[in-house]
Write a protein that holds these residues in place. Structure first.
Motif, short mmCIF file in Angstrom:
data_model
loop_
_atom_site.label_atom_id
_atom_site.label_comp_id
_atom_site.label_asym_id
_atom_site.label_seq_id
_atom_site.Cartn_x
_atom_site.Cartn_y
_atom_site.Cartn_z
N UNK A 160 25.19 47.66 1.65
CA UNK A 160 24.81 48.67 2.64
C UNK A 160 24.39 49.93 1.90
N UNK A 161 23.22 50.46 2.26
CA UNK A 161 22.77 51.70 1.62
C UNK A 161 22.42 52.73 2.69
N UNK A 162 22.59 53.99 2.31
CA UNK A 162 22.19 55.12 3.15
C UNK A 162 20.95 55.71 2.50
N UNK A 163 19.84 55.73 3.24
CA UNK A 163 18.59 56.18 2.65
C UNK A 163 17.91 57.16 3.61
N UNK A 164 17.50 58.30 3.07
CA UNK A 164 16.82 59.29 3.91
C UNK A 164 16.53 60.57 3.16
N UNK A 165 15.96 61.53 3.90
CA UNK A 165 15.62 62.84 3.32
C UNK A 165 16.77 63.81 3.57
N UNK A 166 17.17 64.52 2.53
CA UNK A 166 18.27 65.49 2.66
C UNK A 166 17.74 66.72 3.39
N UNK A 167 18.37 67.02 4.54
CA UNK A 167 17.99 68.21 5.31
C UNK A 167 18.79 69.41 4.82
N UNK A 168 20.11 69.18 4.65
CA UNK A 168 20.99 70.28 4.24
C UNK A 168 22.23 69.71 3.56
N UNK A 174 18.11 62.70 7.23
CA UNK A 174 17.27 62.27 8.35
C UNK A 174 16.24 61.24 7.89
N UNK A 175 15.81 60.42 8.87
CA UNK A 175 14.63 59.57 8.68
C UNK A 175 13.61 60.03 9.73
N UNK A 176 12.52 59.32 9.84
CA UNK A 176 11.53 59.71 10.85
C UNK A 176 12.07 59.48 12.27
N UNK A 177 13.11 58.63 12.40
CA UNK A 177 13.62 58.27 13.73
C UNK A 177 14.93 58.95 14.10
N UNK A 178 15.75 59.31 13.14
CA UNK A 178 17.08 59.84 13.48
C UNK A 178 17.59 60.78 12.39
N UNK A 179 18.68 61.49 12.73
CA UNK A 179 19.31 62.42 11.80
C UNK A 179 20.81 62.26 11.90
N UNK A 235 11.70 58.14 4.74
CA UNK A 235 11.96 56.77 5.19
C UNK A 235 11.94 56.62 6.71
N UNK A 236 11.61 55.41 7.17
CA UNK A 236 11.57 55.11 8.60
C UNK A 236 12.82 54.34 9.00
N UNK A 237 13.03 54.22 10.32
CA UNK A 237 14.14 53.41 10.84
C UNK A 237 15.48 54.13 10.78
N UNK A 238 16.56 53.33 10.67
CA UNK A 238 17.91 53.90 10.66
C UNK A 238 18.26 54.43 9.28
N UNK A 239 19.23 55.36 9.25
CA UNK A 239 19.67 55.94 7.98
C UNK A 239 20.44 54.89 7.18
N UNK A 240 21.30 54.13 7.87
CA UNK A 240 22.13 53.12 7.20
C UNK A 240 21.48 51.74 7.33
N UNK A 241 21.21 51.09 6.19
CA UNK A 241 20.52 49.79 6.20
C UNK A 241 21.27 48.79 5.34
N UNK A 242 21.00 47.52 5.62
CA UNK A 242 21.52 46.44 4.77
C UNK A 242 20.36 45.94 3.91
N UNK A 243 20.60 45.82 2.61
CA UNK A 243 19.54 45.38 1.71
C UNK A 243 20.07 44.30 0.77
N UNK A 244 19.22 43.31 0.49
CA UNK A 244 19.62 42.23 -0.42
C UNK A 244 19.28 42.64 -1.85
N UNK A 245 20.28 42.55 -2.73
CA UNK A 245 20.09 42.88 -4.15
C UNK A 245 20.18 41.58 -4.93
N UNK A 246 19.21 41.35 -5.82
CA UNK A 246 19.20 40.13 -6.65
C UNK A 246 19.34 40.52 -8.11
#
Length: 465
Positions: free
Chosen positions: A135-143, A162-167, A226-237
């Motif tokens: 699980x990763x948190x990805x987005x632009x730091x507002x403050x 924040x992302x383009x969709x939520x904060x 980044x777009x979508x949700x702040x918290x995402x699931x990503x596969x790491x290989x």
């Protein structure tokens, strides 16, 4: 109680390599086209069309995972490109497929048993590609707000991402604040935080903040929010070898033994546990086995015990493709009184695919000399190139290639950037080749220390023994 097997994959990478010109540093691949047809001169490879095509066919099967547990033998005279073809195979396979290269004499010089040394080499050549979801948190730091206590011992804070969709606003602890401070994260940065390890990665500055400052460093990287949700699931290989898993899980060795090199002997019970665990991961779809390549140079130096072990190891479920090279004809098998082709037992020869390499033609030798001159940054005169090609035919290719850099040193002494015929002639007088050395020994007529003149009977007696 279930055994916890660690892979230690996150800590294994990032080892810087030193660059230098070596005997085969001009090899970039096998020089084959899309139909596996060998080009005349490509990727540093010249000639040996049949051997290169055979190697390319084997590589294709390795990449498809169809040839694990088999063996190949490159057999040919010295200086016919056996090691060069093996290195070309390694370059073509790329970093994902494990490739281990050892000399047969290494097995006897290590501080462990011969079979343990071979086992480690075999397991180093088998990769495990492990898939993990994080699980990763990805987005632009507002403050980012940080509150320190009066003593400064504890720190708390809030991070708005924040992302383009939520904060979202996250509460920060001391360790997280330290990690963000270390990465010098400020408002406007696009970051990614791994929730399991707490690792913070700075992806760049947001395009929205590109006009905030007049002066920006040359290394400043701008990225989209980044777009979508702040918290995402990503596969790491990540890919590790079985030997690396063995060392990390060995209580007596531990992770640092990988860098020290002296890993010592590893218990077979531990290897059995790891094999069982890897089999479970394969069934669950978490991991897949990547059979790699083990290249054993000068394989005739192994003894009968090592050959017997290799016979058994090739039948194992977890075994790589074993490629061997030998320049022997009919030779004695070490540890026995018997003679056999290439110095290998007949039962092992029966299991291997044999590829022969032929001596180079004068045109191919000339092309190899040109490639080496480019690699070593040496300018060779046209007539000097012809002389060096002729010299390689009369002596050996390796001797002629060694004279390139020697000729350059002599040319520089007379303040010239080009190696001429006279420079090569002087180098030829300074350094003997094997044939002239033998002739010189005959001329000495026993004046050297400890020289023995044996009659034919004594020589024959030695051959029998």
């Amino acid at each position: 109680m279930a055994t916890q097997i660690s892979t230690g994959a996150s800590e294994l990478r990032d080892i810087t390599k030193m660059e230098r010109i070596g005997a085969h540093s001009h090899i970039r691949g096998l020089g084959l086209d899309d139909r596996l047809e060998p080009r005349t001169s490509s990727q540093g490879m010249v000639g040996q069309a049949k051997a290169r095509k055979a190697a390319g066919m084997i590589l294709k099967m390795v990449q498809e995972g169809r040839i694990a547990g088999r063996a190949m033998l490159f057999a040919g005279p010295p200086s016919t490109g056996k090691t060069a073809i093996a290195l070309g195979m390694a370059q073509t396979l790329g970093p994902d497929v494990p490739f281990t290269m050892i000399a047969a004499s290494e097995v006897f010089s290590l501080s462990m048993s011969k079979t343990e040394a071979l086992t480690q080499a075999l397991r180093r050549s088998i990769g495990v590609r492990i898939r993990e979801e994080t699980e990763i948190i990805e987005g632009e730091v507002v403050e980012m707000q940080v509150d320190r206590s009066l003593t400064g011992a504890t720190k708390t804070g809030k991070l708005t991402i924040k992302t383009t969709d939520m904060e979202t606003v996250y509460d920060l602890g001391t360790k997280m604040i330290d990690a963000l401070t270390k990465e010098k994260v400020t408002a406007g940065d696009v970051i990614a935080i791994d929730k399991t390890s707490g690792k913070v990665s700075k992806l760049g500055r947001s395009f929205a903040r590109s006009r905030d400052y007049d002066a920006m460093g040359a290394d400043t990287r701008f990225v989209q929010c980044p777009e979508g949700e702040v918290q995402k699931r990503r596969e790491v290989v990540h890919t590790v070898s079985l030997h690396e898993i063995d060392v990390i899980n060995s209580r007596t060795q531990g992770f640092l033994a990988l860098f020290a090199g002296d890993t010592g002997e590893i218990k077979p019970e531990l290897r059995d546990q790891i094999n069982t665990k890897v089999a479970e991961w394969r069934e669950e779809g978490k991991a897949e086995i990547i059979p790699g390549v083990l290249f054993i140079d000068e394989v005739h130096m192994l003894d009968i015990e090592c050959f017997s072990f290799l016979n058994r190891a090739l039948e194992n479920e977890l075994s790589p493709l074993v490629i061997m090279a030998s320049n022997r004809g009919m030779a004695r098998i070490r540890g026995t009184k018997f003679r056999s082709p290439h110095g290998l037992p007949v039962d092992l020869l029966d299991r291997v695919l044999i590829v022969s390499t032929q001596p180079y033609s004068p045109e191919e030798i000339q092309e190899i000399i040109k490639i080496r001159c480019e690699e070593e940054d040496v300018t060779l005169a046209e007539n000097a190139l012809a002389v060096l090609t002729s010299m390689a035919g009369q002596t050996t290719l390796r001797y002629a290639l060694n004279l390139i850099s020697c000729g350059q040193v002599i040319a520089r002494k007379r303040k010239s950037d080009r190696v001429e015929v006279d420079d090569l002639r002087r180098a030829y007088t300074y350094f003997m080749d094997e044939k002239r050395s033998v002739q010189w020994l005959k001329e000495q007529q026993g004046s050297l220390m400890f020289e023995e003149v044996e009659d034919e009977q004594a020589t024959n007696a030695m051959d029998v023994n």
